[in-house]
Design a protein around this motif. Structure first.
Motif, PDB file in Angstrom:
ATOM      1  N   HIS A  66     -15.308 -10.174   3.685  1.00 51.32           N
ATOM      2  CA  HIS A  66     -14.618 -11.181   4.530  1.00 51.32           C
ATOM      3  C   HIS A  66     -15.448 -11.343   5.843  1.00 51.32           C
ATOM      4  O   HIS A  66     -15.381 -12.407   5.888  1.00 51.32           O
ATOM      5  N   MET A  67     -16.148 -10.232   6.249  1.00 47.07           N
ATOM      6  CA  MET A  67     -16.746 -10.633   7.345  1.00 47.07           C
ATOM      7  C   MET A  67     -17.801 -11.699   6.512  1.00 47.07           C
ATOM      8  O   MET A  67     -18.259 -12.628   6.893  1.00 47.07           O
ATOM      9  N   SER A  68     -19.008 -11.542   5.961  1.00 47.26           N
ATOM     10  CA  SER A  68     -19.858 -12.414   5.366  1.00 47.26           C
ATOM     11  C   SER A  68     -19.239 -13.692   5.623  1.00 47.26           C
ATOM     12  O   SER A  68     -20.058 -14.718   4.897  1.00 47.26           O
ATOM     13  N   ALA A  69     -18.446 -14.003   5.321  1.00 48.74           N
ATOM     14  CA  ALA A  69     -17.251 -15.401   4.310  1.00 48.74           C
ATOM     15  C   ALA A  69     -16.636 -16.350   6.065  1.00 48.74           C
ATOM     16  O   ALA A  69     -17.012 -16.792   6.206  1.00 48.74           O
ATOM     17  N   LEU A  70     -16.681 -14.832   6.767  1.00 44.13           N
ATOM     18  CA  LEU A  70     -16.152 -15.416   8.228  1.00 44.13           C
ATOM     19  C   LEU A  70     -17.050 -15.855   9.613  1.00 44.13           C
ATOM     20  O   LEU A  70     -17.056 -16.841   9.497  1.00 44.13           O
ATOM     21  N   ARG A  71     -18.067 -15.634   9.346  1.00 50.36           N
ATOM     22  CA  ARG A  71     -19.382 -15.081  10.254  1.00 50.36           C
ATOM     23  C   ARG A  71     -19.145 -17.009   9.965  1.00 50.36           C
ATOM     24  O   ARG A  71     -19.949 -17.112  11.599  1.00 50.36           O
ATOM     25  N   PRO A  72     -20.030 -17.566   9.431  1.00 54.53           N
ATOM     26  CA  PRO A  72     -20.365 -19.009   9.862  1.00 54.53           C
ATOM     27  C   PRO A  72     -19.637 -19.894  10.351  1.00 54.53           C
ATOM     28  O   PRO A  72     -19.896 -20.877  11.042  1.00 54.53           O
ATOM     29  N   PHE A  73     -18.409 -19.394  10.665  1.00 51.54           N
ATOM     30  CA  PHE A  73     -17.205 -19.699  11.609  1.00 51.54           C
ATOM     31  C   PHE A  73     -17.448 -19.078  12.829  1.00 51.54           C
ATOM     32  O   PHE A  73     -16.194 -20.218  13.749  1.00 51.54           O
ATOM     33  N   GLY A  74     -17.833 -18.620  13.551  1.00 50.68           N
ATOM     34  CA  GLY A  74     -18.342 -17.938  14.254  1.00 50.68           C
ATOM     35  C   GLY A  74     -17.284 -16.314  14.254  1.00 50.68           C
ATOM     36  O   GLY A  74     -17.442 -15.778  15.757  1.00 50.68           O
ATOM     37  N   LEU A  75     -17.457 -16.036  14.000  1.00 53.45           N
ATOM     38  CA  LEU A  75     -16.051 -14.894  13.898  1.00 53.45           C
ATOM     39  C   LEU A  75     -17.407 -14.212  13.800  1.00 53.45           C
ATOM     40  O   LEU A  75     -18.120 -13.084  12.555  1.00 53.45           O
ATOM     41  N   GLU A  76     -16.990 -12.940  14.170  1.00 56.37           N
ATOM     42  CA  GLU A  76     -17.187 -11.308  14.531  1.00 56.37           C
ATOM     43  C   GLU A  76     -16.462 -10.146  14.542  1.00 56.37           C
ATOM     44  O   GLU A  76     -15.275 -10.783  16.019  1.00 56.37           O
ATOM     45  N   VAL A 105     -14.103 -11.466  17.777  1.00 53.89           N
ATOM     46  CA  VAL A 105     -14.741 -12.567  18.882  1.00 53.89           C
ATOM     47  C   VAL A 105     -14.901 -13.292  18.421  1.00 53.89           C
ATOM     48  O   VAL A 105     -15.504 -13.333  16.957  1.00 53.89           O
ATOM     49  N   VAL A 106     -14.901 -15.054  18.640  1.00 56.55           N
ATOM     50  CA  VAL A 106     -15.125 -16.187  18.428  1.00 56.55           C
ATOM     51  C   VAL A 106     -16.190 -17.237  19.081  1.00 56.55           C
ATOM     52  O   VAL A 106     -16.164 -16.930  20.528  1.00 56.55           O
ATOM     53  N   ASP A 107     -17.180 -16.923  18.253  1.00 55.87           N
ATOM     54  CA  ASP A 107     -18.146 -17.994  18.860  1.00 55.87           C
ATOM     55  C   ASP A 107     -18.144 -19.467  18.103  1.00 55.87           C
ATOM     56  O   ASP A 107     -17.717 -19.404  17.620  1.00 55.87           O
ATOM     57  N   ARG A 108     -17.233 -20.215  19.387  1.00 61.38           N
ATOM     58  CA  ARG A 108     -16.921 -21.576  19.210  1.00 61.38           C
ATOM     59  C   ARG A 108     -18.359 -22.803  18.595  1.00 61.38           C
ATOM     60  O   ARG A 108     -18.203 -23.519  18.081  1.00 61.38           O
ATOM     61  N   THR A 109     -19.384 -21.944  19.161  1.00 61.54           N
ATOM     62  CA  THR A 109     -20.317 -23.069  19.058  1.00 61.54           C
ATOM     63  C   THR A 109     -21.077 -22.915  17.617  1.00 61.54           C
ATOM     64  O   THR A 109     -22.093 -23.491  17.375  1.00 61.54           O
ATOM     65  N   VAL A 110     -20.769 -21.659  17.038  1.00 61.38           N
ATOM     66  CA  VAL A 110     -21.314 -21.361  15.379  1.00 61.38           C
ATOM     67  C   VAL A 110     -20.287 -22.498  14.709  1.00 61.38           C
ATOM     68  O   VAL A 110     -18.646 -22.099  14.221  1.00 61.38           O
ATOM     69  N   GLU A 111     -20.965 -22.895  13.280  1.00 63.42           N
ATOM     70  CA  GLU A 111     -20.258 -23.314  12.828  1.00 63.42           C
ATOM     71  C   GLU A 111     -21.229 -23.108  11.471  1.00 63.42           C
ATOM     72  O   GLU A 111     -22.419 -23.541  11.069  1.00 63.42           O
ATOM     73  N   PRO A 112     -20.542 -23.966  10.061  1.00 63.54           N
ATOM     74  CA  PRO A 112     -21.523 -23.096   9.089  1.00 63.54           C
ATOM     75  C   PRO A 112     -22.770 -24.302   9.236  1.00 63.54           C
ATOM     76  O   PRO A 112     -22.335 -25.800   8.661  1.00 63.54           O
ATOM     77  N   VAL A 113     -24.118 -24.168   8.899  1.00 59.15           N
ATOM     78  CA  VAL A 113     -25.282 -25.054   8.283  1.00 59.15           C
ATOM     79  C   VAL A 113     -24.914 -24.900   6.804  1.00 59.15           C
ATOM     80  O   VAL A 113     -25.843 -26.136   6.410  1.00 59.15           O
ATOM     81  N   THR A 119      -8.398 -12.511  -2.040  1.00 56.29           N
ATOM     82  CA  THR A 119      -8.399 -12.811  -0.387  1.00 56.29           C
ATOM     83  C   THR A 119      -9.551 -13.104   0.017  1.00 56.29           C
ATOM     84  O   THR A 119      -9.714 -13.837   0.933  1.00 56.29           O
ATOM     85  N   VAL A 120     -10.619 -13.011  -0.795  1.00 56.30           N
ATOM     86  CA  VAL A 120     -11.963 -13.116   0.737  1.00 56.30           C
ATOM     87  C   VAL A 120     -11.856 -14.524   0.398  1.00 56.30           C
ATOM     88  O   VAL A 120     -11.961 -16.083   1.344  1.00 56.30           O
ATOM     89  N   THR A 121     -11.467 -15.545  -0.879  1.00 61.07           N
ATOM     90  CA  THR A 121     -12.291 -16.836  -1.030  1.00 61.07           C
ATOM     91  C   THR A 121     -11.114 -17.275   0.078  1.00 61.07           C
ATOM     92  O   THR A 121     -11.039 -18.234   0.734  1.00 61.07           O
ATOM     93  N   GLU A 122      -9.847 -16.910  -0.233  1.00 65.26           N
ATOM     94  CA  GLU A 122      -8.515 -16.934   0.714  1.00 65.26           C
ATOM     95  C   GLU A 122      -8.615 -17.631   2.063  1.00 65.26           C
ATOM     96  O   GLU A 122      -9.033 -18.646   2.868  1.00 65.26           O
ATOM     97  N   ASN A 123      -9.212 -16.135   2.363  1.00 70.76           N
ATOM     98  CA  ASN A 123      -9.617 -16.423   4.091  1.00 70.76           C
ATOM     99  C   ASN A 123     -11.044 -17.388   4.105  1.00 70.76           C
ATOM    100  O   ASN A 123     -10.676 -18.699   5.371  1.00 70.76           O
ATOM    101  N   ALA A 124     -12.004 -17.576   3.694  1.00 69.56           N
ATOM    102  CA  ALA A 124     -12.700 -18.997   3.647  1.00 69.56           C
ATOM    103  C   ALA A 124     -12.346 -20.237   3.561  1.00 69.56           C
ATOM    104  O   ALA A 124     -12.356 -20.491   4.529  1.00 69.56           O
ATOM    105  N   LEU A 125     -11.278 -20.059   2.273  1.00 66.84           N
ATOM    106  CA  LEU A 125     -10.843 -21.478   2.628  1.00 66.84           C
ATOM    107  C   LEU A 125      -9.757 -21.650   4.203  1.00 66.84           C
ATOM    108  O   LEU A 125      -9.893 -22.798   4.269  1.00 66.84           O
ATOM    109  N   THR A 148     -17.439 -28.065   3.883  1.00 64.34           N
ATOM    110  CA  THR A 148     -17.306 -26.499   3.610  1.00 64.34           C
ATOM    111  C   THR A 148     -17.613 -26.509   2.401  1.00 64.34           C
ATOM    112  O   THR A 148     -16.717 -26.703   1.764  1.00 64.34           O
ATOM    113  N   VAL A 149     -18.567 -25.684   2.265  1.00 67.21           N
ATOM    114  CA  VAL A 149     -18.903 -25.283   0.595  1.00 67.21           C
ATOM    115  C   VAL A 149     -18.781 -23.950   0.340  1.00 67.21           C
ATOM    116  O   VAL A 149     -19.386 -23.266   0.837  1.00 67.21           O
ATOM    117  N   ILE A 150     -17.864 -23.431  -0.362  1.00 70.53           N
ATOM    118  CA  ILE A 150     -17.308 -21.747  -0.742  1.00 70.53           C
ATOM    119  C   ILE A 150     -18.118 -21.341  -2.508  1.00 70.53           C
ATOM    120  O   ILE A 150     -17.550 -22.172  -3.066  1.00 70.53           O
TER     121      ILE A 150
END
Length: 514
Positions: free
Chosen positions: A205-215, A226-234, A245-251, A261-263
């Motif tokens: 789940h973490m590796s799926a959501l880190r690109p959105f700034g979530l730690e 903790v969310v860093d708003r400057t981070v987004e998927p590149v 559930t991992v896919t659902e969280n990323a969605l 976003t491409v998953i």
């Protein structure tokens, strides 16, 4: 030693074993249970070893903490008494997917408008999530006897007021991470799993959501986010495991990210597809539904009143199919989501199963393909190859246990390989108590030799949902009276299963110990 003392010790030992099993099933360590009960870990250790006298109050508190009827007081646990062998007849409708219902409840947090969900599975997992949502300020109400559910979010979620007890009683609370990372820059989510379990299951789940700034830091009993708003998927997000559930969280994270976003390596399972269809209705663009690559173009805000009907549950459909097969009955199962049972049916056909199916029609979500299936009494033979699960479109992992009881009535040897779960296969050996020949080869594989002439006995429900239902189905086919004790685990995943089987001609009586 007097008989009174000896029987007292045996009784305490049995209660201790039940408490230990219920604790492990909840994913709690002895230390975490001790914290919930405001006692010491050594006291929990003594209780589980049967070395501790327990007051009625303590038993009640343990029952509440473990969410387990095994040790709850009051009316006591429910048991089932089954008279067999049974021949079923008639028709039965498949209920909507519980896993889709759970995902859609979490996804309703994305929407600032009103969500109405049709025919929601009214099971324990859903009830717990409603308690958590209520503590955040979300208004929910059941609208009618059809189990239509209305969800109205507040302007501001009360994340600091989350109901910790309710959150710890649901495994689905991790799916709040995706929607909530857009609502707050820091928040805490309580969870039930112990640390060792937590880290292993949280990392994908973490590796799926880190690109959105979530730690997220998984501390003892809480996710600190903790969310860093400057981070987004590149670049495309590649999931390290193709989990539902991992896919659902990323969605859900991608739905409120205004870019594309491409998953990749996404699950294309039934509950994920229902979530995609719901997001599309919210105005989110989702391409690739049903494949392992999802392309999501999100929105900065979602505020729409939406009415959505999740599709039917393929696991319940398989349960009902298995009931018809093992009892040699002719029953019609209506509203079967055929695209999620095609491998299972192909395997059954190879084993000699005969059935009739209707023309396809569309589910209430406007997407999922349904059929009606009528089972025919069939002489089954073991398949040539082993039966094993795979991610969709393979044989569903939750459907694998039903092949244990089906293989038991087939002629020959069947090898089941449950490679996903540690130790779940062990529970299938309980079928031997009813007369089946089930040999455990290792924690993941069982060999089943049939045909079996089942005969009734008394069995305590295993703590795993699907094996518990498998034993119930074998009892339907057993000669004489069977008793299945402490059936709470079945109620967590099935709505009125015993009553619905009775409508098909089963003789199942619910009772409690006096």
């Amino acid at each position: 030693m007097s008989d009174d003392v000896r029987s007292s010790d045996g009784y305490k030992g049995r209660i201790g074993n039940l408490i230990r099993d219920a604790r492990k099933h909840r994913g709690l360590t002895q230390h975490q249970l001790a914290e919930l009960l405001a006692t010491s870990q050594s006291a929990i250790n003594r209780i589980e070893k049967g070395h501790q006298n327990l007051s009625l109050e303590m038993l009640a508190r343990i029952g509440a903490a473990l969410d387990s009827e095994i040790v709850a007081l009051g009316a006591g646990p429910t048991h089932l008494r089954i008279q067999g062998p049974t021949t079923l007849s008639g028709s039965i409708e498949v209920k909507t997917s519980k896993n889709a219902g759970v995902a859609l409840l979490c996804a309703s947090l994305l929407n600032r408008g009103r969500t109405t969900l049709r025919k929601v599975a009214r099971i324990e997992e859903v009830n717990r999530l409603l308690e958590v949502l209520g503590s955040l300020g979300v208004q929910t109400r059941w609208l009618n006897e059809d189990n239509d559910l209305e969800i109205i979010p507040p302007k501001t979620l009360r994340l600091d007021a989350i109901d910790e007890a309710a959150a710890r009683r649901t495994r689905s609370v991790i799916m709040f991470l995706g929607p909530l990372l857009h609502r707050a820059e820091t928040f805490d989510l309580p969870y039930a799993g112990g640390c060792n379990l937590g880290e292993r299951t949280v990392e994908p789940h973490m590796s799926a959501l880190r690109p959105f700034g979530l730690e997220v830091k998984a501390t003892e009993g809480s996710y600190h986010a903790v969310v860093d708003r400057t981070v987004e998927p590149v670049r495309p997000i590649v999931l390290t495991e193709r989990g539902d559930t991992v896919t659902e969280n990323a969605l859900m994270a991608a739905a409120l990210h205004p870019g594309t976003t491409v998953i990749r390596n996404a699950s294309s399972n039934y509950m994920v597809q229902d979530l995609c269809f719901y997001l599309q209705r919210l105005g989110v663009r989702v391409e690739g539904v049903g494949s392992t690559t999802l392309t999501v173009t999100g929105r900065t805000e979602i505020d729409v009143d939406i009415d959505y009907a999740p599709s039917e549950d393929p696991i319940e459909a398989m349960s009902l199919l298995a009931a018809g097969i093992v009892t040699g009955s002719t029953i019609t199962i209506q509203r079967v989501p055929i695209e999620f049972l095609e491998i299972e049916l192909a395997t059954l056909e190879e084993m000699g199963f005969g059935y009739d199916r209707s023309e396809e029609y569309v589910a209430r979500n406007g997407q999922t393909r349904l059929v009606d299936i009528t089972t025919r009494p069939s002489a089954l033979k073991a398949p040539l190859d082993k039966i094993h699960p795979m991610p969709f479109p393979g044989l569903n992992i939750d459907n694998l246990p039903f092949f244990a009881v089906i293989a038991a009535v087939a002629t020959g040897q069947t090898l089941l390989h449950d490679w996903v779960y540690e130790n779940r296969a062990i529970y299938l050996t309980e079928l031997t108590k009813l007369g089946a020949q089930v040999k455990l080869l290792d924690p993941h594989r069982v060999m089943i030799e049939g045909p079996t002439h089942f005969s009734g006995t008394e069995i305590v429900c295993p703590p795993a949902l699907r094996p518990a239902v498998v034993i119930l189905l074998a009892m339907l086919a057993s000669k004489g009276t069977s008793v299945l004790r402490s059936t709470y685990v079945i109620h967590r995943g099935y709505e009125d299963l015993a009553e619905r089987l009775n409508e098909l001609g089963a003789n199942i009586e619910t009772f409690r110990d006096i």
